[in-house]
Design a protein around this motif. Sequence first.
Motif, short mmCIF file in Angstrom:
data_model
loop_
_atom_site.label_atom_id
_atom_site.label_comp_id
_atom_site.label_asym_id
_atom_site.label_seq_id
_atom_site.Cartn_x
_atom_site.Cartn_y
_atom_site.Cartn_z
N ALA A 164 0.80 -1.40 0.18
CA ALA A 164 -0.23 0.16 -0.06
C ALA A 164 0.87 1.12 0.22
CB ALA A 164 -0.96 0.42 0.90
N ALA A 165 2.36 1.39 0.84
CA ALA A 165 2.55 2.44 0.83
C ALA A 165 3.64 2.71 -0.60
CB ALA A 165 4.01 2.03 1.46
N ARG A 166 4.16 1.60 -1.70
CA ARG A 166 4.76 1.75 -2.40
C ARG A 166 3.79 2.15 -3.69
NH1 ARG A 166 7.49 2.54 -6.19
NH2 ARG A 166 7.59 4.48 -5.05
N ALA A 167 1.79 1.08 -3.31
CA ALA A 167 1.24 2.68 -4.30
C ALA A 167 0.93 3.91 -4.24
CB ALA A 167 0.20 1.46 -4.25
N ARG A 168 1.46 4.40 -3.33
CA ARG A 168 1.34 5.58 -3.16
C ARG A 168 2.11 6.19 -3.07
NH1 ARG A 168 -2.52 2.96 -0.28
NH2 ARG A 168 -4.89 4.18 0.02
N GLY A 169 3.15 5.81 -3.23
CA GLY A 169 4.87 6.38 -3.97
C GLY A 169 5.67 6.49 -2.65
N LEU A 170 5.30 5.94 -1.46
CA LEU A 170 5.89 5.94 -0.30
C LEU A 170 6.77 4.20 -0.20
CD1 LEU A 170 3.14 6.82 1.74
CD2 LEU A 170 6.03 7.73 1.36
N ASP A 171 8.26 4.09 0.00
CA ASP A 171 9.21 3.01 0.26
C ASP A 171 9.20 2.67 1.42
OD1 ASP A 171 10.36 2.56 -2.30
OD2 ASP A 171 10.19 4.55 -2.56
N THR A 172 9.27 1.93 2.57
CA THR A 172 10.17 1.25 3.31
C THR A 172 10.71 -0.20 3.25
OG1 THR A 172 8.46 -0.77 2.33
CG2 THR A 172 7.08 1.00 3.85
#
Length: 230
Positions: A164-172
């Motif tokens: 879900a983070a990657r889909a929003r342009g975020l990384d983890t």
Amino acid sequence: MTHSVATMVDQVIRDRRSVRAFLPTPVPRSDIEAILEIAARAPSGTNTQPWQVYVLSGARKQALSDEIVQTFFDADALAQHHEEYDYYPATWVEPFLSRRRKIGLDLYGLLGLTRDNLVGMKAQQARNYQFFDAPVGLIFTLDRVMGQGSLLDYGMFMQNIMIAARARGLDTCPQAAFNQFHKIIARQLDLPASQKIICGMALGYADPSKIENTLETVREPLAKFAHFLE
């Protein structure tokens, strides 16, 4: 599911990676809440939903990082901290040993760190406890009454967060390294004794200028792990 939707989902999963250098760009709380809310749709045995998440930023995140890093560089203090549960095997065997060694060598190679550079390697390890400078740190806990099966549920919940983070342009970057410092974390977050630390996770926007973020892990081909029986 249409072909286009499947393609988008597949691409988001492929794009997910463990990022080890983040920009200081803040992550809106609304985005974090949306990510956690959708991640909670993960399946869990008899709908137990065993996850608890502590979202750290600002001074609270910095205070936790500072104490853990200070302890990490103090040999006497570090000796007092042990993992609460075994994440890795006590004895490594193949093929797991080779896979573990490869990612370590690949990462340190990108950073120009050789095996004899113990100071540099220690400094890089310490970056784990700074959440790799991500603006948001997540700490995951589990009620001690829960059984081993809840870790399976937890893995699906965390995977949902990362996707879900990657889909929003975020990384983890999921971080089992925090497990060793569960006593510090429990005290700083004022956790009830019934809660056990599972791991941490860095969340933010990847810094594209950092060479460590070019690391690409190798995955085994389907034929190595899938067994079709008819």
